[in-house]
Design an enzyme around this catalytic site. Structure first.
Site, PDB file in Angstrom:
ATOM      1  N   ASN A 140       1.184  -1.575  -0.340  1.00  0.00           N
ATOM      2  CA  ASN A 140       0.047   0.319   0.132  1.00  0.00           C
ATOM      3  C   ASN A 140       0.973   1.467   0.194  1.00  0.00           C
ATOM      4  O   ASN A 140       0.596   2.247  -0.118  1.00  0.00           O
ATOM      5  CB  ASN A 140      -1.142   0.329   1.277  1.00  0.00           C
ATOM      6  CG  ASN A 140       0.056   0.385   2.575  1.00  0.00           C
ATOM      7  OD1 ASN A 140       0.877  -0.415   2.694  1.00  0.00           O
ATOM      8  ND2 ASN A 140      -1.441  -0.237   3.318  1.00  0.00           N
ATOM      9  N   ARG A 187       3.781   8.737  11.491  1.00  0.00           N
ATOM     10  CA  ARG A 187       3.352   8.518  12.547  1.00  0.00           C
ATOM     11  C   ARG A 187       2.271   9.506  13.074  1.00  0.00           C
ATOM     12  O   ARG A 187       3.627  11.163  13.084  1.00  0.00           O
ATOM     13  CB  ARG A 187       4.003   7.643  13.394  1.00  0.00           C
ATOM     14  CG  ARG A 187       5.128   6.655  13.013  1.00  0.00           C
ATOM     15  CD  ARG A 187       3.368   5.214  12.830  1.00  0.00           C
ATOM     16  NE  ARG A 187       3.793   3.875  11.885  1.00  0.00           N
ATOM     17  CZ  ARG A 187       3.336   3.893  11.466  1.00  0.00           C
ATOM     18  NH1 ARG A 187       2.476   4.332  10.283  1.00  0.00           N
ATOM     19  NH2 ARG A 187       3.878   2.039  10.986  1.00  0.00           N
ATOM     20  N   GLN A 212      -4.334   5.428  18.051  1.00  0.00           N
ATOM     21  CA  GLN A 212      -5.529   4.643  17.150  1.00  0.00           C
ATOM     22  C   GLN A 212      -6.305   4.111  17.930  1.00  0.00           C
ATOM     23  O   GLN A 212      -5.742   2.856  18.417  1.00  0.00           O
ATOM     24  CB  GLN A 212      -4.511   5.327  16.029  1.00  0.00           C
ATOM     25  CG  GLN A 212      -4.138   6.153  15.615  1.00  0.00           C
ATOM     26  CD  GLN A 212      -3.737   5.656  14.040  1.00  0.00           C
ATOM     27  OE1 GLN A 212      -3.330   6.804  12.943  1.00  0.00           O
ATOM     28  NE2 GLN A 212      -3.743   4.206  13.055  1.00  0.00           N
ATOM     29  N   HIS A 237      -7.318   6.838   9.759  1.00  0.00           N
ATOM     30  CA  HIS A 237      -6.188   6.245   9.413  1.00  0.00           C
ATOM     31  C   HIS A 237      -6.562   6.004   7.862  1.00  0.00           C
ATOM     32  O   HIS A 237      -6.977   4.045   8.275  1.00  0.00           O
ATOM     33  CB  HIS A 237      -5.066   5.638  10.707  1.00  0.00           C
ATOM     34  CG  HIS A 237      -3.950   4.738   9.371  1.00  0.00           C
ATOM     35  ND1 HIS A 237      -2.980   3.982  10.926  1.00  0.00           N
ATOM     36  CD2 HIS A 237      -3.131   5.021   9.103  1.00  0.00           C
ATOM     37  CE1 HIS A 237      -2.014   4.372   9.665  1.00  0.00           C
ATOM     38  NE2 HIS A 237      -2.196   4.235   8.585  1.00  0.00           N
TER      39      HIS A 237
END
Length: 400
Positions: free
Chosen positions: A147, A285, A314, A333
């Site tokens: 990805n 991050r 998260q 995200h």
């Protein structure tokens, strides 16, 4: 029989999809560096399906259960009473994603006495304490490159959304208005701006390549300088420190790892070096950026906008101050979990599991830790003894 615990994000609020916007999902033939896409023996899902949520199960249930294994899929990952913690003691394999990370701390690894393999469905195994994995002889693997391009596209989209003031302009339409002056009062052309990336690995370099046709100046900071041929091809300017990069850039994008040296690298002091009215994009991050210093820079105008999709922790709390900060284009995200990318990382997880169960070598480019030491991509990114992660979200260069 192996017990496999798979931690995935929740299904859509309206329920798992029964149809999709597209009938097909175009895929690249090969990754830019020549690495092939995942090559499992078979898959039990339709490409383009929602595989990253709980009901999608990464398309693994038929494969695992038909071979006598147990699959537990959950989104419950935080707190001592989480499903993850309840299932860990006899789990042999744990799978999760960077978007909804199962933080595999040293404490959790110690609790999982039968644990042999931790798999990241995606790239970036920063939610695992790699040093604990080394010490407990647990293999860590991820689907490298699956990805990277998806994230790079998200970066470019975010830059354009900020610079062109797209989201507030769209909001005007949703509110029934046609206030052109309000919309364009913060809108500029990206052309002729200077764009700098912190790290120029797979994601960072892809961002530079995608931006080249926009007629921008391109800058990068990396501990590994790119080959001269690449610098000349893209007309890149190399910087050896953050202050130099941000002083030269109208837009800064973070594509670097999180470790002790980079945690809160964007802070009250470093923000003073940014051009007034510059833009910051972060798909790396959340803890690279000091939470409150960022809000202050947006409120004062030192930054004209902030975008990205990474937070800490998260998921973030509902009252996280970034949610209500001015001039942002933040998302959950999502950058690396498009349906196109899910097809690749689900296939990659299947390939890793097939190799593990067949006792065949896992692809070297997928390995992070194996046989009690750093391996594959991990060997290029960490020094043993400083390979911590888990709840501290220590990470690595995605280029390794």
């Amino acid at each position: 029989m192996a017990k496999v615990v798979c931690v995935l994000y929740d299904d859509p609020v309206g329920g798992y999809p029964t149809s999709y916007a597209r009938d097909d999902v175009p895929q690249p033939k090969i990754y830019p560096d020549g690495q092939t896409l995942p090559t499992p023996k078979a898959i039990d899902f339709k490409p383009g399906a929602l595989l990253g949520s709980v009901s999608g199960e990464l398309g693994l249930r038929k494969f695992l259960e038909s071979n006598g294994h147990q699959l537990v899929v959950t989104s419950s990952k935080d707190g001592e009473d989480s499903v993850l913690d309840r299932e860990l003691p006899d789990a042999e394999i744990v799978i999760s994603q960077p978007f909804w990370p199962a933080y595999m701390t040293a404490e959790r690894i110690a609790k999982a006495k039968k644990l042999k393999l931790i798999v990241t469905a995606g790239i970036g195994s920063d939610h695992t304490d790699l040093q604990a994995a080394i010490e407990n002889n647990v293999t860590v693997a991820e689907v490298t490159y699956c990805n990277s391009n998806a994230v790079a596209e998200h970066v470019v989209m975010s830059i354009l959304a900020l610079v062109r003031n797209f989201i507030p302009s769209h909001d005007i339409i949703l509110q029934g208005g046609w206030n052109i002056a309000d919309a364009v009062s913060r809108s500029y052309d990206l052309e002729a701006m200077q764009v700098g990336t912190v790290a120029a690995g797979r994601i960072g370099l892809r961002v530079l390549r995608l931006l080249k046709p926009f007629g921008v100046g391109l800058h990068y900071l990396d501990r590994h300088r790119l080959p001269r041929a690449v610098e000349e091809e893209l007309d890149l300017t190399y910087h050896d420190n953050l202050e130099s990069l941000v002083k030269a850039s109208d837009v800064v994008t973070l594509n670097c790892p999180l470790h002790p040296e980079t945690e809160h690298m964007i802070n009250e002091q470093s923000l003073k070096f940014f051009k007034r009215g510059s833009y910051l994009v972060n798909t790396a991050r959340g803890k690279l950026v000091d939470r409150d210093a960022l809000v202050g820079a947006l409120e004062s105008g030192q930054l004209a906008g902030y975008a990205g999709d990474v937070w800490f922790p998260q998921p973030p709390a509902k009252d996280h101050p970034w949610r209500t900060a001015p001039h942002h284009a933040l998302t959950p995200h999502i950058s690396g979990t498009s349906l196109s990318a899910q097809t690749r990382y689900a296939a990659g997880v299947r390939e890793i599991l097939e190799s593990y169960f067949d006792k065949r070598p896992i692809r070297n480019e997928y390995l992070v830790v194996q046989s009690g030491k750093l391996a594959g991509v991990g060997a290029h990114s960490y020094s043993e003894g400083d390979a911590t992660g888990g709840s501290e979200e220590a990470a690595r260069f995605e280029k390794a």
